[in-house]
Write a protein that holds these residues in place. Sequence first.
Motif, PDB file in Angstrom:
ATOM      1  N   TYR A  91      -9.204   4.523  -9.443  1.00 27.33           N
ATOM      2  CA  TYR A  91      -9.514   3.587  -8.166  1.00 27.33           C
ATOM      3  C   TYR A  91      -9.246   4.426  -6.883  1.00 27.33           C
ATOM      4  O   TYR A  91      -9.853   4.528  -6.009  1.00 27.33           O
ATOM      5  CB  TYR A  91      -8.347   2.449  -8.391  1.00 27.33           C
ATOM      6  CG  TYR A  91      -8.033   1.969  -6.936  1.00 27.33           C
ATOM      7  CD1 TYR A  91      -9.008   0.664  -6.826  1.00 27.33           C
ATOM      8  CD2 TYR A  91      -6.846   2.124  -6.384  1.00 27.33           C
ATOM      9  CE1 TYR A  91      -8.637  -0.004  -5.519  1.00 27.33           C
ATOM     10  CE2 TYR A  91      -6.480   1.489  -5.331  1.00 27.33           C
ATOM     11  CZ  TYR A  91      -7.391   0.471  -4.866  1.00 27.33           C
ATOM     12  OH  TYR A  91      -7.302  -0.221  -3.711  1.00 27.33           O
ATOM     13  N   GLU A 136     -11.914   5.986  -4.109  1.00 27.96           N
ATOM     14  CA  GLU A 136     -11.443   5.539  -2.734  1.00 27.96           C
ATOM     15  C   GLU A 136     -11.697   6.744  -1.764  1.00 27.96           C
ATOM     16  O   GLU A 136     -12.008   6.751  -0.648  1.00 27.96           O
ATOM     17  CB  GLU A 136     -10.334   4.818  -2.508  1.00 27.96           C
ATOM     18  CG  GLU A 136     -10.237   3.436  -2.873  1.00 27.96           C
ATOM     19  CD  GLU A 136     -11.261   2.592  -1.869  1.00 27.96           C
ATOM     20  OE1 GLU A 136     -11.182   2.812  -0.858  1.00 27.96           O
ATOM     21  OE2 GLU A 136     -11.927   1.835  -2.459  1.00 27.96           O
ATOM     22  N   ASN A 194     -11.621   2.033   5.190  1.00 25.70           N
ATOM     23  CA  ASN A 194     -10.394   1.075   4.489  1.00 25.70           C
ATOM     24  C   ASN A 194      -9.373   2.199   4.205  1.00 25.70           C
ATOM     25  O   ASN A 194      -8.689   2.103   3.170  1.00 25.70           O
ATOM     26  CB  ASN A 194     -10.977   0.424   3.313  1.00 25.70           C
ATOM     27  CG  ASN A 194     -11.829  -0.889   3.601  1.00 25.70           C
ATOM     28  OD1 ASN A 194     -11.458  -1.311   4.585  1.00 25.70           O
ATOM     29  ND2 ASN A 194     -12.682  -1.120   2.750  1.00 25.70           N
ATOM     30  N   ASN A 251      -4.605   3.893   1.095  1.00 28.73           N
ATOM     31  CA  ASN A 251      -5.492   3.267   0.742  1.00 28.73           C
ATOM     32  C   ASN A 251      -5.524   1.593   0.826  1.00 28.73           C
ATOM     33  O   ASN A 251      -4.375   1.296   1.058  1.00 28.73           O
ATOM     34  CB  ASN A 251      -6.049   3.500  -0.524  1.00 28.73           C
ATOM     35  CG  ASN A 251      -6.547   4.923  -0.718  1.00 28.73           C
ATOM     36  OD1 ASN A 251      -7.292   5.471  -0.058  1.00 28.73           O
ATOM     37  ND2 ASN A 251      -5.278   5.603  -1.463  1.00 28.73           N
ATOM     38  N   LYS A 252      -6.456   0.967   1.163  1.00 28.95           N
ATOM     39  CA  LYS A 252      -6.453  -0.490   0.995  1.00 28.95           C
ATOM     40  C   LYS A 252      -5.635  -1.027  -0.269  1.00 28.95           C
ATOM     41  O   LYS A 252      -5.880  -0.433  -1.282  1.00 28.95           O
ATOM     42  CB  LYS A 252      -7.656  -1.169   1.339  1.00 28.95           C
ATOM     43  CG  LYS A 252      -8.739  -1.024   0.165  1.00 28.95           C
ATOM     44  CD  LYS A 252      -9.977  -1.806   0.490  1.00 28.95           C
ATOM     45  CE  LYS A 252     -10.860  -1.692  -0.676  1.00 28.95           C
ATOM     46  NZ  LYS A 252     -12.163  -2.490  -0.348  1.00 28.95           N
ATOM     47  N   GLY A 253      -4.878  -1.880   0.041  1.00 29.54           N
ATOM     48  CA  GLY A 253      -4.129  -2.633  -1.285  1.00 29.54           C
ATOM     49  C   GLY A 253      -3.091  -1.805  -1.631  1.00 29.54           C
ATOM     50  O   GLY A 253      -2.405  -2.069  -2.642  1.00 29.54           O
ATOM     51  N   ARG A 261      -4.914  -5.096   9.534  1.00 26.04           N
ATOM     52  CA  ARG A 261      -5.333  -4.518   8.073  1.00 26.04           C
ATOM     53  C   ARG A 261      -4.097  -3.527   7.602  1.00 26.04           C
ATOM     54  O   ARG A 261      -4.090  -3.272   6.519  1.00 26.04           O
ATOM     55  CB  ARG A 261      -6.687  -3.879   8.296  1.00 26.04           C
ATOM     56  CG  ARG A 261      -7.337  -4.841   8.740  1.00 26.04           C
ATOM     57  CD  ARG A 261      -9.144  -4.152   8.810  1.00 26.04           C
ATOM     58  NE  ARG A 261      -9.353  -3.110   7.731  1.00 26.04           N
ATOM     59  CZ  ARG A 261     -10.080  -2.102   8.045  1.00 26.04           C
ATOM     60  NH1 ARG A 261     -10.603  -1.993   9.003  1.00 26.04           N
ATOM     61  NH2 ARG A 261     -10.092  -0.980   6.970  1.00 26.04           N
ATOM     62  N   SER A 311      -0.652  -7.163  -0.236  1.00 25.61           N
ATOM     63  CA  SER A 311      -1.258  -6.381  -0.277  1.00 25.61           C
ATOM     64  C   SER A 311      -2.545  -5.885  -1.217  1.00 25.61           C
ATOM     65  O   SER A 311      -3.460  -5.316  -0.809  1.00 25.61           O
ATOM     66  CB  SER A 311      -0.262  -4.781  -0.343  1.00 25.61           C
ATOM     67  OG  SER A 311       0.038  -4.891  -1.839  1.00 25.61           O
ATOM     68  N   LYS A 312      -2.307  -6.662  -2.417  1.00 23.58           N
ATOM     69  CA  LYS A 312      -3.400  -6.632  -3.318  1.00 23.58           C
ATOM     70  C   LYS A 312      -4.561  -7.532  -2.962  1.00 23.58           C
ATOM     71  O   LYS A 312      -5.746  -7.252  -2.747  1.00 23.58           O
ATOM     72  CB  LYS A 312      -2.856  -6.861  -4.858  1.00 23.58           C
ATOM     73  CG  LYS A 312      -1.775  -5.985  -5.296  1.00 23.58           C
ATOM     74  CD  LYS A 312      -2.407  -4.433  -5.581  1.00 23.58           C
ATOM     75  CE  LYS A 312      -1.369  -3.805  -5.797  1.00 23.58           C
ATOM     76  NZ  LYS A 312      -1.291  -2.162  -5.238  1.00 23.58           N
ATOM     77  N   CYS A 335      -5.196  -9.183  -0.021  1.00 24.46           N
ATOM     78  CA  CYS A 335      -5.749  -9.308   1.414  1.00 24.46           C
ATOM     79  C   CYS A 335      -6.170  -7.633   1.718  1.00 24.46           C
ATOM     80  O   CYS A 335      -6.547  -7.595   2.655  1.00 24.46           O
ATOM     81  CB  CYS A 335      -4.784  -9.781   2.294  1.00 24.46           C
ATOM     82  SG  CYS A 335      -4.066 -11.365   2.127  1.00 24.46           S
ATOM     83  N   GLU A 336      -6.011  -6.952   0.646  1.00 25.38           N
ATOM     84  CA  GLU A 336      -6.435  -5.600   0.972  1.00 25.38           C
ATOM     85  C   GLU A 336      -5.461  -4.796   2.032  1.00 25.38           C
ATOM     86  O   GLU A 336      -6.222  -4.029   2.719  1.00 25.38           O
ATOM     87  CB  GLU A 336      -7.883  -5.293   0.892  1.00 25.38           C
ATOM     88  CG  GLU A 336      -8.594  -5.880  -0.299  1.00 25.38           C
ATOM     89  CD  GLU A 336      -9.921  -5.370  -0.432  1.00 25.38           C
ATOM     90  OE1 GLU A 336     -10.609  -5.547   0.771  1.00 25.38           O
ATOM     91  OE2 GLU A 336     -10.394  -5.294  -1.521  1.00 25.38           O
TER      92      GLU A 336
END
Lengths: 334, 507
Positions: free
Chosen positions: B5, B9, B15, B40-42, B173, B200-201, B203-204
């Motif tokens: 993952y 990314e 993101n 990173n997002k999430g 964000r 966090s997972k 809503c990213e």
Amino acid sequence: MGASFLLLAIVLGISLGTVKVPILSTIQILLAQIFPFVSLDGVDQMHVNIVSNIRLPRVILAGLVGAALAIAGAAFQGLLRNPLADPYTLGVSSGASVGAVVTLFFQLSLPVIGAFTLPVLSILFSFITIFLVLGFAQKIERSMRVETIILTGIIFSSFLGALISLMIALTGEELRQIIGWLLGSVSMRGWVYIKIILPFFLIGSAILIFNGKELNAMSFGEERAHHLGVNVQRRKHIILMAGSMLTGSAVAVSGTIGFVGLVIPHLARMLWGPDHKHLLPLSILTGSAFLILADLVSRTIIAPIELPIGVITALVGAPVFAVILLKTRAERSG
Amino acid sequence: MRSSYLKQEQKEVVNMLHIQHVSGGYAGHSIVKDISFEVNKGEMLGILGPNGSGKTTLLKIISGILPASEGTISIDGNKLSDYSPKELAKLIAVLPQHAADPFSYTVKETISLGRYAHQRGWFHSWSKEDEETVLRVMEQTGTLSLQDRNIQDLSGGERQRVYLAQALAQEPRILLLDEPTNHLDLSYQKELFDLLKKWSKECELMVVSIFHDLNLAGLYCDRLLLLQEGKIVIEDTPNEVLKQERIQTVYHTKIAKQPHPKVPVPQMVLLPGWENELIDEIYQVDPSVIQASSERIVVKTEQPLKTMSSGVIGSGTGWYQNFVNRHVDKTYNCSDHKQEMAHYLERNGFLPGETVGMMTAVKLEDVSYKLYIDGQVSIFVVVTAGVGNAIDASVMDREVFDNKPGTINTWIFVNGELSEEAFIQSIMTATEVKVKVLQNEEVLDLNTGTLATGTSTDSILIAATQKGTSIEYAGSFTQLGRLISRGVFECTTEAIRKSRLRKEGMS
């Protein structure tokens, strides 16, 4: 509620005095002032003269001064996150006073504006003061935290206060005039003074009311406001300028009238909550009503002698404020 | 899965929060120096470091309160300094360590301020979307029922949730948190981070949080960043960052690392100052601690011992100072023997939390115990043995199970500081010796006719003072291993012989 309080104060302020004008006549004359078609039949012409030439301008001036001081106080308290802040904290009113005292002391009369020399110099000095205070605070600390601004304001206040005392000490026959002006009064000013304060009042109040949301955010602290998306530096400057404009113009037309800017926002906050969207307009209403009533008391309580209005506001304001303070303390610890 | 993952990314800048070579601080004096990392997002990133290491300064630079004197911070490849304060507030929300609230706003008014950046026009009209968002975040943070309360009347924990709701109402964000659990008790700490992890997972959200509590950080963060004097010491997974030596050097304190009992993350424990003082007074277990009667054998030590055992009560690893081997009748049959044993201990004045309890049907008069000394190391061995129920553990498919009395309970008290490894090796060594003794004594599994290896109910206990000589290994060739061999051999042999003699005498 605030509006009806103001209306009641206006009517009472106009009808009572050394010459009592019946309430109904007062309302009739007032309506006639606004709507020309209302007839003045059956109303004593002397009453009409008293109301439209003496009482009405006096009441309106008192109302405007009270409103200006109260909304400026509410804004300063919110901005500085200090319930004890008021228009005097920043040195603005001291600046305006210096302007007025200088005029009286040197018997200044500028060309063209003539009789307006005193109010114009007052407002000018209040602006100079706020610029100096902000400039100085920025010199101390680039981010200009509110603590720094308050401290700088207090330094300027004391210095300017000393200047005023110095001029009083050196003064001769103008002494009574200066002291009288310093104690504050809205008497015998007439419509001219209303024309001086009105534009400043309208502009200043509009600016503050448009910044109600920002004031809400900033009353949680500048960092918090920044995180919420407020352009803190710019808004802070705008609010300080608007507040100084209001204070300066009020001091210019009426001298130094204490406690209105401190107590009224407190009272409004206690009654209607701290949200500036409501607090600012309500401070205008309550502040003007309070000063109209204070003026009424000052000229009727030991008539025909008139007490300085600043004495009344302090005599009423200080104990009221002490009670508020005690009550909130008790609530918080309870 | 996580690493793939990450790789995926890293190819794009979308993101991602990028911090590149950032330095900054107050009035020309840099507090953080050349910091680079990305989120990173999430993902949840924890910032750790001792007081004054620049954690809060770093967070203030990211949130735009302090300017970065050098370096850039960017999101999706766009520099944060190019955003207006309002646009920035839609990207980044901050949960403050403590907010000033000098005026009595209601909870809902306070949370609604989070919508400031989303409102337009001179009058900031309140839209349906604003109302829905505020209601949603109040529900998520459990502040819905508080909405008309005055924030000044709330407890620290409630207030923290209100400000969290305010930050979430910004629909950011990136969420920055400065020691968010400062005012929260244990259950709220867990609740807050469970929620943050979930959001966090879902809503990213990118979460960057300062932690005081290393263990909390290790439990919830995907990666940790350890700061010391304004510089990054290491930025990696919790398992890599939370190394005992590293944390000891950075925090200048003594800590120990141990595994979390349920999830595979490290936990750091403080070693108190008084632990050092105790090391000086060497406490020795010797035969004077034993009290034996026909009802029970008790070893009571002055200080708790670190124990690994298979007793009925207090089994596993722990610190105990009472050790009870209780005689029960051979007909003893209780559906809840643990409960019954606990009651028994309490009745006799032993706190179950401080006690290891075992049972045997063997006559306790046949106990065998002795102190063995070799230089600095000494052990005290206590054995009760009955072999009426002896079995050969290597024969798996036995048909009948005879419930005859017979149990070998072996206790080994070690005066020394054992490593975990030494505990395990002690058990191995003792077991090997026990099997040999049974062979020597020709104890047979009566069902199979082969040599027995033990009984079906044997228990063992290794208890160490954890003071004095440090002993890393206890294999059969080490000093401790040899002592255990000798001690268990002699005591077990003697106990079995005594028990057999008694039976012969009786028959």
